[in-house]
Design a protein around this motif. Structure first.
Motif, PDB file in Angstrom:
ATOM      1  N   ALA A  31       0.822  -1.213   0.000  1.00 54.42           N
ATOM      2  CA  ALA A  31       0.000   0.000   0.000  1.00 54.42           C
ATOM      3  C   ALA A  31       0.853   1.259   0.000  1.00 54.42           C
ATOM      4  O   ALA A  31       1.832   1.365   0.754  1.00 54.42           O
ATOM      5  N   LYS A  32       0.464   2.224  -0.828  1.00 59.48           N
ATOM      6  CA  LYS A  32       1.144   3.517  -0.907  1.00 59.48           C
ATOM      7  C   LYS A  32       0.164   4.676  -0.772  1.00 59.48           C
ATOM      8  O   LYS A  32       0.454   5.685  -0.125  1.00 59.48           O
ATOM      9  N   LYS A  33      -0.995   4.540  -1.421  1.00 62.41           N
ATOM     10  CA  LYS A  33      -2.015   5.589  -1.403  1.00 62.41           C
ATOM     11  C   LYS A  33      -3.242   5.060  -0.647  1.00 62.41           C
ATOM     12  O   LYS A  33      -3.972   4.209  -1.159  1.00 62.41           O
ATOM     13  N   ILE A  34      -3.436   5.585   0.556  1.00 61.01           N
ATOM     14  CA  ILE A  34      -4.451   5.033   1.456  1.00 61.01           C
ATOM     15  C   ILE A  34      -5.616   5.999   1.642  1.00 61.01           C
ATOM     16  O   ILE A  34      -5.420   7.209   1.810  1.00 61.01           O
ATOM     17  N   ALA A  35      -6.824   5.447   1.619  1.00 59.70           N
ATOM     18  CA  ALA A  35      -8.038   6.200   1.939  1.00 59.70           C
ATOM     19  C   ALA A  35      -8.684   5.549   3.161  1.00 59.70           C
ATOM     20  O   ALA A  35      -8.530   4.344   3.397  1.00 59.70           O
ATOM     21  N   ILE A  36      -9.414   6.375   3.931  1.00 58.69           N
ATOM     22  CA  ILE A  36     -10.067   5.865   5.141  1.00 58.69           C
ATOM     23  C   ILE A  36     -11.543   6.247   5.135  1.00 58.69           C
ATOM     24  O   ILE A  36     -11.897   7.411   4.943  1.00 58.69           O
ATOM     25  N   ALA A  37     -12.400   5.267   5.352  1.00 63.57           N
ATOM     26  CA  ALA A  37     -13.819   5.497   5.631  1.00 63.57           C
ATOM     27  C   ALA A  37     -14.047   5.074   7.072  1.00 63.57           C
ATOM     28  O   ALA A  37     -13.461   4.100   7.534  1.00 63.57           O
ATOM     29  N   TYR A  38     -14.886   5.816   7.770  1.00 62.78           N
ATOM     30  CA  TYR A  38     -15.095   5.436   9.175  1.00 62.78           C
ATOM     31  C   TYR A  38     -16.456   5.903   9.679  1.00 62.78           C
ATOM     32  O   TYR A  38     -17.012   6.897   9.220  1.00 62.78           O
ATOM     33  N   GLN A  39     -16.970   5.147  10.618  1.00 63.94           N
ATOM     34  CA  GLN A  39     -18.220   5.453  11.300  1.00 63.94           C
ATOM     35  C   GLN A  39     -17.986   6.639  12.224  1.00 63.94           C
ATOM     36  O   GLN A  39     -17.060   6.627  13.034  1.00 63.94           O
ATOM     37  N   ASN A  40     -18.818   7.665  12.095  1.00 65.71           N
ATOM     38  CA  ASN A  40     -18.564   8.921  12.807  1.00 65.71           C
ATOM     39  C   ASN A  40     -19.050   8.857  14.261  1.00 65.71           C
ATOM     40  O   ASN A  40     -19.999   9.536  14.651  1.00 65.71           O
ATOM     41  N   ASP A  41     -18.382   8.021  15.045  1.00 66.98           N
ATOM     42  CA  ASP A  41     -18.648   7.931  16.478  1.00 66.98           C
ATOM     43  C   ASP A  41     -17.369   7.435  17.154  1.00 66.98           C
ATOM     44  O   ASP A  41     -16.321   7.316  16.503  1.00 66.98           O
ATOM     45  N   ASP A  42     -17.441   7.152  18.449  1.00 60.72           N
ATOM     46  CA  ASP A  42     -16.240   6.747  19.181  1.00 60.72           C
ATOM     47  C   ASP A  42     -15.618   5.485  18.599  1.00 60.72           C
ATOM     48  O   ASP A  42     -14.393   5.356  18.554  1.00 60.72           O
ATOM     49  N   PHE A  43     -16.441   4.562  18.168  1.00 68.73           N
ATOM     50  CA  PHE A  43     -15.941   3.327  17.579  1.00 68.73           C
ATOM     51  C   PHE A  43     -15.095   3.613  16.346  1.00 68.73           C
ATOM     52  O   PHE A  43     -13.946   3.172  16.235  1.00 68.73           O
ATOM     53  N   GLY A  44     -15.650   4.357  15.394  1.00 65.33           N
ATOM     54  CA  GLY A  44     -14.935   4.611  14.149  1.00 65.33           C
ATOM     55  C   GLY A  44     -13.751   5.544  14.294  1.00 65.33           C
ATOM     56  O   GLY A  44     -12.731   5.392  13.608  1.00 65.33           O
TER      57      GLY A  44
END
Length: 420
Positions: free
Chosen positions: A185-198
């Motif tokens: 991996a070189k180019k990383i994207a992040i998706a996350y749940q918008n709360d304490d968990f994510g």
């Protein structure tokens, strides 16, 4: 007259001393589960042990109710084989729909009305946070809740023992290391749940990316657990042209984002998701087999496909007996495994089942391998419980282990990666 006054004074003092003694006894009771130090805790009778559970049974993440069914199956098995010191385990479970307010209400109902001995496997970071202070103040043992937030176990809290998963931040570090060193991996994207968990693994990934030369964060997208439409997030990710996408959230939105990405042709990037979303074959059914194929995640349990393993044989046999029309998935296995740890702690406590004695029994777990977990360890300084995991990949409808076991040491904070 003097004699009468002396008699009244003496009577008064005796009453005063009795009240004072009773007051001291009440204070002691509160520290041992509502009982004297030699008496049984609440929820324990000669014939029964009451256990509580709060988790979603309906709503956007109702799939996690299979965890309850796994626990229920193991408790049925234990009860049929004699129980614990002659006591049968009774599970009382309430639906919180993954909503913190309902989880808090359920906590009070379980403790004050049902008077359970302990709660086990309560699901969701936000839900557990909502009820955390209440459980701690009441002293009720909270065993293996479904959250990997560090703040629940570090620093250790006396009556809060472990989690049903690897710590979110540790898992994120292990996954990032695998993505860079094994997947290139070189180019990383992040998706996350918008709360304490994510946010916990998201923040850790952002922090750790800086330590890998030549690796950059090219995009970020967020969502809520109940979201179902992900076309905008998929478009933003596609425009960033990542080679690897991390997604930290519960199963339903994590699956829906993968479906939206697949629909627009964003299907070549590595897709790495938290174990709570990717550790169960149910994701194949929600996403469609072709869509979910190739997804990376983490695992902490014995593979369900290990048909020669006696533990797996027993688990599948008993679950089919209790729930003949349902599939034995990894969430079911997780519930069964948490119940195994709970029962082992009861056995180690013995017949004098007070909260103090029960909680102290956890300090005797030293890489215990009697459950479906790779190993369970507790001590006065370690309340994590689950400290081993491995990487997995969705392949041909199964969750396959693709790395050796990776261990986290809570006392040193170090992660021991497999040697090449």
């Amino acid at each position: 007259m003097v004699k009468k006054g002396f008699t009244l004074f003496t009577a008064f003092m005796m009453v005063f001393l009795l009240v004072a003694c009773n007051g001291e006894k009440t204070s002691s009771n509160n520290a041992t589960g509502g009982k004297d130090s030699n008496e049984l805790a609440q929820g324990v009778t000669k014939n029964e042990i009451l256990v509580g559970h709060s988790a979603p049974q309906t709503g956007p993440v109702a799939v996690y109710d299979t965890f309850r069914k796994g626990m229920d199956t193991y408790f049925q098995y234990i009860n049929e084989t004699g129980g614990i010191n002659g006591r049968k385990i009774k599970l009382i479970a309430y639906d919180d729909q993954y909503q913190p307010t309902k989880a808090s209400q359920n906590a009070k109902k379980l403790v004050e009305e049902d008077k359970v001995f302990a709660v086990i496997g309560n699901q969701g970071s936000a839900a557990n946070l909502a009820a955390k202070d209440y459980y701690i103040n009441k002293g009720v043992p909270v065993i293996l809740p479904g959250t990997g937030l560090k703040g629940f176990v570090d620093p250790p809290v006396k009556n809060w023992m472990g989690a049903t998963m690897m710590n979110y931040e540790v898992e994120a570090q292990i996954m990032l290391n695998y993505a860079v060193n094994e997947l290139g991996a070189k180019k990383i994207a992040i998706a996350y749940q918008n709360d304490d968990f994510g946010k916990a693994p998201y923040n850790k990934i952002k922090e750790m990316i800086k330590t890998y030369p030549g690796v950059e964060l090219v995009a970020e997208v967020t969502y809520l657990p109940a979201d179902t439409e992900f076309s905008a997030q998929a478009q933003k990710l596609q425009q960033a042209k990542p080679d690897t996408i991390f997604n930290f959230g519960v199963m339903s939105p994590v699956v829906n984002l993968k479906k939206a990405m697949y629909k627009i042709g964003l299907d070549k990037a590595n897709y790495i998701v938290s174990s709570i979303a990717g550790g169960d074959t149910h994701a194949f059914q929600l996403a469609g087999g072709d869509v979910w194929e190739g997804t990376y995640s983490g695992g902490i349990l014995i593979s369900l496909d290990d048909e020669n393993n006696e533990k797996i044989k027993l688990f599948k046999e008993r679950f089919k007996k209790s729930y003949p029309n349902e599939q034995a998935t990894n969430f079911v296995e997780s519930g069964w495994s948490a119940a195994q740890v709970f029962v082992e702690a009861l056995k180690r406590t013995g017949d004098n089942l007070t909260w103090d004695n029960f909680l102290k029994s956890f300090n005797t777990f030293d890489n215990w391998d009697g459950s479906m977990y790779a190993g369970v360890s507790f001590s006065e300084k370690n309340h994590y419980g689950i400290t081993k995991m491995y990487m997995t990949k969705a392949d041909n409808g199964k969750i396959q282990q693709i790395s050796d076991s990776i261990e986290f040491n809570p006392e040193t904070g170090k992660i021991s990666l497999p040697k090449k």
